[in-house]
Design a protein around this motif. Structure first.
Motif, PDB file in Angstrom:
ATOM      1  N   MET A   1       7.714  -8.109  36.547  1.00 55.21           N
ATOM      2  CA  MET A   1       8.854  -9.286  36.105  1.00 55.21           C
ATOM      3  C   MET A   1      10.221  -8.773  36.739  1.00 55.21           C
ATOM      4  O   MET A   1      10.496  -7.777  36.280  1.00 55.21           O
ATOM      5  N   MET A   2      10.628  -9.980  37.264  1.00 53.89           N
ATOM      6  CA  MET A   2      12.102  -9.765  37.846  1.00 53.89           C
ATOM      7  C   MET A   2      13.055  -9.618  36.505  1.00 53.89           C
ATOM      8  O   MET A   2      12.963 -10.537  35.528  1.00 53.89           O
ATOM      9  N   GLU A   3      13.907  -8.604  36.369  1.00 55.59           N
ATOM     10  CA  GLU A   3      14.806  -8.379  35.354  1.00 55.59           C
ATOM     11  C   GLU A   3      16.124  -9.165  35.737  1.00 55.59           C
ATOM     12  O   GLU A   3      16.472  -9.279  36.812  1.00 55.59           O
ATOM     13  N   ARG A   4      16.644  -9.748  34.907  1.00 51.93           N
ATOM     14  CA  ARG A   4      18.010 -10.484  35.153  1.00 51.93           C
ATOM     15  C   ARG A   4      19.133  -9.495  35.929  1.00 51.93           C
ATOM     16  O   ARG A   4      19.660 -10.005  36.829  1.00 51.93           O
ATOM     17  N   LYS A   5      19.083  -8.405  35.435  1.00 53.13           N
ATOM     18  CA  LYS A   5      20.321  -7.450  36.388  1.00 53.13           C
ATOM     19  C   LYS A   5      19.654  -7.380  37.711  1.00 53.13           C
ATOM     20  O   LYS A   5      20.539  -7.238  38.493  1.00 53.13           O
ATOM     21  N   THR A   6      18.476  -7.425  37.952  1.00 54.07           N
ATOM     22  CA  THR A   6      18.310  -7.027  39.534  1.00 54.07           C
ATOM     23  C   THR A   6      18.456  -8.285  40.425  1.00 54.07           C
ATOM     24  O   THR A   6      18.125  -8.304  41.459  1.00 54.07           O
TER      25      THR A   6
ATOM     26  N   THR B   1      23.931  -5.273  47.618  1.00 56.33           N
ATOM     27  CA  THR B   1      22.643  -4.969  47.627  1.00 56.33           C
ATOM     28  C   THR B   1      21.884  -5.691  46.427  1.00 56.33           C
ATOM     29  O   THR B   1      22.689  -5.928  45.331  1.00 56.33           O
ATOM     30  N   LEU B   2      20.671  -5.960  46.929  1.00 52.06           N
ATOM     31  CA  LEU B   2      19.758  -6.751  45.767  1.00 52.06           C
ATOM     32  C   LEU B   2      18.926  -6.063  45.402  1.00 52.06           C
ATOM     33  O   LEU B   2      18.007  -5.727  46.292  1.00 52.06           O
ATOM     34  N   ALA B   3      18.654  -5.566  44.281  1.00 46.62           N
ATOM     35  CA  ALA B   3      17.434  -4.862  43.721  1.00 46.62           C
ATOM     36  C   ALA B   3      16.823  -5.567  43.052  1.00 46.62           C
ATOM     37  O   ALA B   3      17.066  -6.532  41.903  1.00 46.62           O
ATOM     38  N   ILE B   4      15.142  -5.620  43.221  1.00 48.33           N
ATOM     39  CA  ILE B   4      14.438  -6.386  42.734  1.00 48.33           C
ATOM     40  C   ILE B   4      13.275  -5.432  41.872  1.00 48.33           C
ATOM     41  O   ILE B   4      12.933  -4.438  42.586  1.00 48.33           O
ATOM     42  N   ASP B   5      13.139  -5.854  40.587  1.00 46.51           N
ATOM     43  CA  ASP B   5      12.084  -5.093  39.831  1.00 46.51           C
ATOM     44  C   ASP B   5      10.510  -5.871  39.668  1.00 46.51           C
ATOM     45  O   ASP B   5      10.930  -6.966  39.460  1.00 46.51           O
ATOM     46  N   GLY B   6       9.557  -5.324  39.525  1.00 41.07           N
ATOM     47  CA  GLY B   6       8.498  -5.951  38.947  1.00 41.07           C
ATOM     48  C   GLY B   6       7.752  -6.831  40.287  1.00 41.07           C
ATOM     49  O   GLY B   6       7.363  -6.016  41.109  1.00 41.07           O
TER      50      GLY B   6
ATOM     51  N   THR C   1      12.239  -1.109  45.965  1.00 40.61           N
ATOM     52  CA  THR C   1      11.484   0.127  45.855  1.00 40.61           C
ATOM     53  C   THR C   1      10.876  -0.020  44.413  1.00 40.61           C
ATOM     54  O   THR C   1       9.869   0.776  44.232  1.00 40.61           O
ATOM     55  N   GLN C   2      11.207  -0.797  43.708  1.00 35.85           N
ATOM     56  CA  GLN C   2      10.699  -1.030  42.204  1.00 35.85           C
ATOM     57  C   GLN C   2       9.738  -2.080  41.967  1.00 35.85           C
ATOM     58  O   GLN C   2       9.312  -2.595  41.032  1.00 35.85           O
ATOM     59  N   VAL C   3       9.524  -2.983  43.290  1.00 36.78           N
ATOM     60  CA  VAL C   3       8.515  -3.860  43.277  1.00 36.78           C
ATOM     61  C   VAL C   3       7.125  -3.464  42.915  1.00 36.78           C
ATOM     62  O   VAL C   3       6.658  -2.543  43.633  1.00 36.78           O
ATOM     63  N   GLN C   4       6.399  -3.953  42.161  1.00 35.58           N
ATOM     64  CA  GLN C   4       5.193  -3.487  41.901  1.00 35.58           C
ATOM     65  C   GLN C   4       3.814  -4.415  42.286  1.00 35.58           C
ATOM     66  O   GLN C   4       2.742  -4.128  42.182  1.00 35.58           O
ATOM     67  N   GLU C   5       4.397  -5.725  42.554  1.00 34.92           N
ATOM     68  CA  GLU C   5       3.206  -6.763  43.003  1.00 34.92           C
ATOM     69  C   GLU C   5       4.079  -7.717  44.016  1.00 34.92           C
ATOM     70  O   GLU C   5       5.386  -8.246  43.702  1.00 34.92           O
TER      71      GLU C   5
ATOM     72  N   HIS D   1      12.517   3.168  50.500  1.00 32.18           N
ATOM     73  CA  HIS D   1      11.191   3.065  50.941  1.00 32.18           C
ATOM     74  C   HIS D   1      10.613   1.753  50.580  1.00 32.18           C
ATOM     75  O   HIS D   1      10.784   1.008  49.613  1.00 32.18           O
ATOM     76  N   LEU D   2       9.594   1.126  51.343  1.00 34.62           N
ATOM     77  CA  LEU D   2       8.770   0.040  51.046  1.00 34.62           C
ATOM     78  C   LEU D   2       7.654   0.522  50.122  1.00 34.62           C
ATOM     79  O   LEU D   2       6.901   1.420  50.221  1.00 34.62           O
ATOM     80  N   PRO D   3       7.175  -0.218  48.802  1.00 34.38           N
ATOM     81  CA  PRO D   3       6.561   0.121  47.992  1.00 34.38           C
ATOM     82  C   PRO D   3       4.932  -0.283  48.361  1.00 34.38           C
ATOM     83  O   PRO D   3       4.721  -1.157  49.173  1.00 34.38           O
ATOM     84  N   ALA D   4       3.992   0.510  47.877  1.00 31.40           N
ATOM     85  CA  ALA D   4       2.748   0.353  48.276  1.00 31.40           C
ATOM     86  C   ALA D   4       2.186  -0.962  48.531  1.00 31.40           C
ATOM     87  O   ALA D   4       1.564  -1.487  49.207  1.00 31.40           O
ATOM     88  N   CYS D   5       2.547  -1.778  47.323  1.00 31.83           N
ATOM     89  CA  CYS D   5       2.123  -3.312  47.280  1.00 31.83           C
ATOM     90  C   CYS D   5       2.649  -3.959  48.746  1.00 31.83           C
ATOM     91  O   CYS D   5       1.726  -4.878  48.983  1.00 31.83           O
ATOM     92  N   LEU D   6       3.754  -3.851  48.826  1.00 30.51           N
ATOM     93  CA  LEU D   6       4.185  -4.680  50.034  1.00 30.51           C
ATOM     94  C   LEU D   6       3.677  -4.024  51.290  1.00 30.51           C
ATOM     95  O   LEU D   6       3.242  -4.995  52.358  1.00 30.51           O
ATOM     96  N   LEU D   7       3.229  -2.792  51.407  1.00 26.92           N
ATOM     97  CA  LEU D   7       2.601  -2.290  52.589  1.00 26.92           C
ATOM     98  C   LEU D   7       1.319  -2.888  52.719  1.00 26.92           C
ATOM     99  O   LEU D   7       0.881  -3.029  53.813  1.00 26.92           O
ATOM    100  N   GLU D   8       0.630  -2.838  51.673  1.00 30.78           N
ATOM    101  CA  GLU D   8      -0.711  -3.262  51.861  1.00 30.78           C
ATOM    102  C   GLU D   8      -0.743  -4.826  52.032  1.00 30.78           C
ATOM    103  O   GLU D   8      -1.731  -5.106  52.874  1.00 30.78           O
ATOM    104  N   LEU D   9       0.190  -5.608  51.366  1.00 34.27           N
ATOM    105  CA  LEU D   9       0.119  -6.974  52.135  1.00 34.27           C
ATOM    106  C   LEU D   9       0.543  -7.108  53.414  1.00 34.27           C
ATOM    107  O   LEU D   9      -0.067  -7.925  54.113  1.00 34.27           O
ATOM    108  N   LYS D  10       1.519  -6.375  53.839  1.00 37.74           N
ATOM    109  CA  LYS D  10       1.918  -6.592  55.204  1.00 37.74           C
ATOM    110  C   LYS D  10       0.890  -6.159  56.254  1.00 37.74           C
ATOM    111  O   LYS D  10       0.435  -6.827  57.192  1.00 37.74           O
ATOM    112  N   ASP D  11       0.144  -4.872  56.042  1.00 36.15           N
ATOM    113  CA  ASP D  11      -0.741  -4.543  56.709  1.00 36.15           C
ATOM    114  C   ASP D  11      -2.220  -5.599  56.742  1.00 36.15           C
ATOM    115  O   ASP D  11      -2.892  -5.731  57.709  1.00 36.15           O
ATOM    116  N   GLY D  12      -2.435  -6.186  55.338  1.00 33.23           N
ATOM    117  CA  GLY D  12      -3.424  -7.050  55.280  1.00 33.23           C
ATOM    118  C   GLY D  12      -3.375  -8.180  56.169  1.00 33.23           C
ATOM    119  O   GLY D  12      -4.362  -8.974  56.144  1.00 33.23           O
TER     120      GLY D  12
END
Length: 120
Positions: free
Chosen positions: A1-6, A19-24, A53-57, A85-96
């Motif tokens: 989930m995206m937190e308000r602060k991000t 800088t725009l930081a996104i979580d979740g 970096t903190q994006v999980q999905e 770094h780009l998180p694993a979920c983003l790399l997997e989608l990008k490569d997919g």
């Protein structure tokens, strides 16, 4: 989930950059919120740095919004980049979807595309 602060663009040491930081999750359910945060950041700065970096999905709409933000920045003569770094979920989608070769982006002055030739 995206937190308000991000979702609030934060000023970096350089006042012309944000800088725009996104979580979740960066998914269709959060696309409106993410789009508004990107637009606010681009309106207020010459350079926008996206920290995912903190994006999980992430899904295709999330990826499309990032690409659209890059194109919007380029059209306005602004800079759009990633931090960290780009998180694993983003790399997997990008490569997919096949976005894993080096190629220039015609929307960004033929600079290396952040997906097809950018960060690893």
């Amino acid at each position: 989930m995206m937190e308000r602060k991000t979702c609030d663009p934060k000023r970096t040491a350089d006042a012309s950059a944000r800088t725009l930081a996104i979580d979740g999750a960066l998914t269709i359910e959060r696309s409106g919120e993410f789009r508004q945060a990107i637009m606010d950041a681009l309106a207020g700065a010459r350079q926008v740095v996206l920290d995912v970096t903190q994006v999980q999905e992430i899904d295709i709409p999330g990826l499309q919004l990032i690409c659209s933000a890059c194109k919007t920045a380029a059209a306005a003569g602004k800079v759009f980049t990633f931090a960290g770094h780009l998180p694993a979920c983003l790399l997997e989608l990008k490569d997919g979807i096949g976005a894993c070769q080096n190629s220039p982006c015609s929307h960004n002055g033929n600079s290396s595309c952040i997906w097809f030739g950018g960060m690893k």
